[in-house]
Design a protein around this motif. Structure first.
Motif, mmCIF file in Angstrom:
data_model
loop_
_atom_site.group_PDB
_atom_site.id
_atom_site.type_symbol
_atom_site.label_atom_id
_atom_site.label_comp_id
_atom_site.label_asym_id
_atom_site.label_seq_id
_atom_site.Cartn_x
_atom_site.Cartn_y
_atom_site.Cartn_z
ATOM 1 N N HIS A 142 0.832 -1.199 0.000
ATOM 2 C CA HIS A 142 0.000 0.000 0.000
ATOM 3 C C HIS A 142 0.870 1.253 0.000
ATOM 4 O O HIS A 142 1.845 1.351 0.758
ATOM 5 C CB HIS A 142 -0.915 0.031 1.226
ATOM 6 N N HIS A 143 0.508 2.215 -0.851
ATOM 7 C CA HIS A 143 1.132 3.530 -0.798
ATOM 8 C C HIS A 143 0.505 4.338 0.329
ATOM 9 O O HIS A 143 -0.616 4.071 0.771
ATOM 10 C CB HIS A 143 0.941 4.285 -2.115
ATOM 11 N N GLY A 144 1.217 5.376 0.743
ATOM 12 C CA GLY A 144 0.631 6.338 1.659
ATOM 13 C C GLY A 144 -0.293 7.278 0.905
ATOM 14 O O GLY A 144 -0.620 7.074 -0.265
ATOM 15 N N ASP A 145 -0.718 8.341 1.576
ATOM 16 C CA ASP A 145 -1.658 9.302 0.989
ATOM 17 C C ASP A 145 -0.880 10.263 0.093
ATOM 18 O O ASP A 145 -0.230 11.195 0.569
ATOM 19 C CB ASP A 145 -2.378 10.053 2.111
ATOM 20 N N LEU A 146 -0.941 10.027 -1.228
ATOM 21 C CA LEU A 146 -0.168 10.821 -2.185
ATOM 22 C C LEU A 146 -1.081 11.790 -2.932
ATOM 23 O O LEU A 146 -2.121 11.386 -3.457
ATOM 24 C CB LEU A 146 0.533 9.894 -3.195
ATOM 25 N N PRO A 147 -0.706 13.060 -3.017
ATOM 26 C CA PRO A 147 -1.531 14.008 -3.765
ATOM 27 C C PRO A 147 -1.240 13.940 -5.262
ATOM 28 O O PRO A 147 -0.102 13.711 -5.675
ATOM 29 C CB PRO A 147 -1.122 15.367 -3.196
ATOM 30 N N TYR A 148 -2.278 14.128 -6.058
ATOM 31 C CA TYR A 148 -2.134 14.252 -7.507
ATOM 32 C C TYR A 148 -2.539 15.675 -7.877
ATOM 33 O O TYR A 148 -3.502 16.211 -7.294
ATOM 34 C CB TYR A 148 -3.027 13.235 -8.225
ATOM 35 N N PRO A 149 -1.860 16.343 -8.821
ATOM 36 C CA PRO A 149 -2.183 17.748 -9.133
ATOM 37 C C PRO A 149 -3.675 17.951 -9.388
ATOM 38 O O PRO A 149 -4.266 17.302 -10.258
ATOM 39 C CB PRO A 149 -1.343 18.025 -10.384
ATOM 40 N N SER A 150 -4.263 18.844 -8.621
ATOM 41 C CA SER A 150 -5.723 19.011 -8.673
ATOM 42 C C SER A 150 -6.186 19.537 -10.020
ATOM 43 O O SER A 150 -7.280 19.174 -10.488
ATOM 44 C CB SER A 150 -6.186 19.944 -7.555
ATOM 45 N N THR A 151 -5.400 20.391 -10.673
ATOM 46 C CA THR A 151 -5.846 20.931 -11.958
ATOM 47 C C THR A 151 -5.877 19.851 -13.033
ATOM 48 O O THR A 151 -6.775 19.840 -13.884
ATOM 49 C CB THR A 151 -4.929 22.090 -12.404
ATOM 50 N N ASP A 152 -4.914 18.922 -12.995
ATOM 51 C CA ASP A 152 -4.942 17.800 -13.944
ATOM 52 C C ASP A 152 -6.150 16.907 -13.670
ATOM 53 O O ASP A 152 -6.831 16.450 -14.598
ATOM 54 C CB ASP A 152 -3.653 16.978 -13.853
ATOM 55 N N PHE A 153 -6.397 16.635 -12.396
ATOM 56 C CA PHE A 153 -7.556 15.821 -12.039
ATOM 57 C C PHE A 153 -8.852 16.449 -12.553
ATOM 58 O O PHE A 153 -9.713 15.759 -13.122
ATOM 59 C CB PHE A 153 -7.631 15.650 -10.521
ATOM 60 N N LEU A 154 -9.000 17.753 -12.393
ATOM 61 C CA LEU A 154 -10.237 18.410 -12.813
ATOM 62 C C LEU A 154 -10.421 18.362 -14.326
ATOM 63 O O LEU A 154 -11.551 18.269 -14.812
ATOM 64 C CB LEU A 154 -10.257 19.861 -12.314
ATOM 65 N N ARG A 155 -9.326 18.422 -15.089
ATOM 66 C CA ARG A 155 -9.442 18.291 -16.544
ATOM 67 C C ARG A 155 -10.071 16.947 -16.908
ATOM 68 O O ARG A 155 -10.977 16.871 -17.747
ATOM 69 C CB ARG A 155 -8.079 18.425 -17.220
ATOM 70 N N TYR A 156 -9.595 15.888 -16.263
ATOM 71 C CA TYR A 156 -10.133 14.561 -16.551
ATOM 72 C C TYR A 156 -11.547 14.406 -15.999
ATOM 73 O O TYR A 156 -12.411 13.796 -16.650
ATOM 74 C CB TYR A 156 -9.214 13.488 -15.972
ATOM 75 N N ALA A 157 -11.791 14.938 -14.829
ATOM 76 C CA ALA A 157 -13.122 14.802 -14.225
ATOM 77 C C ALA A 157 -14.178 15.543 -15.047
ATOM 78 O O ALA A 157 -15.298 15.042 -15.243
ATOM 79 C CB ALA A 157 -13.103 15.319 -12.787
ATOM 80 N N MET A 158 -13.840 16.733 -15.544
ATOM 81 C CA MET A 158 -14.808 17.487 -16.349
ATOM 82 C C MET A 158 -15.068 16.783 -17.677
ATOM 83 O O MET A 158 -16.202 16.743 -18.159
ATOM 84 C CB MET A 158 -14.310 18.913 -16.565
ATOM 85 N N ALA A 159 -14.026 16.212 -18.274
ATOM 86 C CA ALA A 159 -14.223 15.453 -19.511
ATOM 87 C C ALA A 159 -15.100 14.234 -19.251
ATOM 88 O O ALA A 159 -15.991 13.909 -20.048
ATOM 89 C CB ALA A 159 -12.875 15.030 -20.091
ATOM 90 N N ALA A 160 -14.865 13.564 -18.123
ATOM 91 C CA ALA A 160 -15.669 12.383 -17.784
ATOM 92 C C ALA A 160 -17.124 12.766 -17.594
ATOM 93 O O ALA A 160 -18.036 12.039 -18.022
ATOM 94 C CB ALA A 160 -15.111 11.723 -16.526
ATOM 95 N N ARG A 161 -17.372 13.897 -16.961
ATOM 96 C CA ARG A 161 -18.767 14.331 -16.769
ATOM 97 C C ARG A 161 -19.454 14.589 -18.110
ATOM 98 O O ARG A 161 -20.598 14.197 -18.328
ATOM 99 C CB ARG A 161 -18.821 15.594 -15.913
#
Length: 351
Positions: free
Chosen positions: A152-171
């Motif tokens: 198991h990895h620890g709690d790692l952050p992923y760049p929020s702006t990159d995440f939102l690009r993918y999340a908005m496309a998914a929506r």
């Protein structure tokens, strides 16, 4: 001769009724993809609405000259009625412009990236850096690569702006699939900052977290932040049984090695065909095809996609980027424009 107030009210009500009927027809026709036939149909209906709009404007201007109306207090129903007409008339040009813009222009699934080192790129970088600092501040434990539990990895952050690009496309793809209340799950969500962001986009947002302290912190944040319906629950991704309940799955390296491959196989095996997967890590790029996934773009994939995926992606380019409308005062007071406002919001082109 100027009509008296009762007659003026009846004239306005008749014109409003005619406009509402036309806009109901427009709303019924307004569904992507916006082909030539739909554009022509809506253009014709808008032309039919114009005489009624001018008649309503003319009738409304008469009320300004009515001594009976000027004598009424501000809270009188008659005065409020004519004030509402003015609000709706002022909203009219914007609604029509949004309709026409949506009909004319296709939007790429992902907007083009900003110029490197330009103001927009630096603003996005600052946004991501700030969210990383917030993540470090809120987390019960310092972000770390490895958890005490092997695999198991620890709690790692992923760049929020990159995440939102993918999340908005998914929506937008979900809307193109006629999924207007999509459900989102973050697998290994840590303290849930991505769940917090996704709650702005999806009807249901959940997070699955192995570390109980992180899950408790995340759930408390959802409550304080105004998302009581969002859930972050303590669970093990290797034994979770409900991946098939979601339309969008997000995974960012909650594990490594054999445990990660086992989790991927379990997740993909349970997911429904056509489920969208955001998996922004390079390991997955080497095996997504063997797991039955198709890459849409970047780190966005479709799990066992249907043959209609190309048509769905094309339809998604007619869906707008606007965020889902959150309840606020005035949305039930759009008058004769209500049908078209609801249609615009339904397809991502509203306010």
């Amino acid at each position: 001769m100027q009509p008296d107030l009762p007659n003026l009210t009846r004239i306005c009500q008749a014109e409003e009724a005619a406009l509402r009927e036309i806009f109901e027809d427009i709303a019924a026709a307004f569904a992507p993809p916006f082909d030539t036939k739909i554009r022509a149909q809506i253009t014709t209906l808008l032309a039919l609405a114009e005489p009624h709009r001018h008649a309503l404007q003319r009738a409304h201007s008469f009320h300004l000259q009515s001594p009976a109306l000027r004598a009424l207090p501000m809270h009188a129903l008659e005065r409020q009625y004519f004030d509402a007409i003015l609000r709706h008339l002022r909203l009219y040009p914007t609604a029509v412009t949004r309709l026409q813009t949506a009909l004319r222009h296709r939007l790429p699934l992902f907007p083009p990236p900003p110029k490197p080192y330009g103001p927009e790129a630096q603003t996005l970088a600052l946004h991501s850096r700030t969210w990383d600092r917030m993540h470090a501040h809120l987390s019960p434990h310092a972000p770390n690569l490895y958890h005490d539990t092997p695999g198991h990895h620890g709690d790692l952050p992923y760049p929020s702006t990159d995440f939102l690009r993918y999340a908005m496309a998914a929506r937008r793809i979900c809307l193109a699939m006629d999924k207007h209340t999509p459900a989102f799950l973050d697998v290994g969500c840590g303290i849930g900052l991505k769940v917090f962001q996704a709650a702005e986009l999806f009807a249901q947002t959940d997070g699955l977290e192995y570390e109980p302290g992180h899950a408790a912190t995340g759930q408390a944040m959802m409550q304080r932040g105004g998302w009581p319906e969002a859930r972050i629950f303590h669970a093990d991704a290797l034994s979770f049984e409900r991946y098939g309940d979601y339309d969008v799955l997000y995974v960012y390296k909650p594990m490594y090695g054999a445990a990660l491959e086992q989790m991927e196989a379990r997740l993909i095996g349970q997911a429904r065909p056509g489920t969208l997967l955001i998996a922004p890590y390079t390991d997955f790029t080497t095996r997504f095809e063997t797991l039955g996934c198709t890459r849409i773009e970047g780190f966005l994939y479709s799990i066992r996609p249907p043959k209609s995926l190309p048509a769905t992606l094309k339809r998604a380019t007619h869906v707008g980027f606007a965020l889902p409308a959150r309840p606020k005062n005035g949305y039930t007071e759009d008058g004769f424009l209500a049908p078209v406002h609801l249609a615009l919001r339904r397809w991502g082109h509203g306010d």
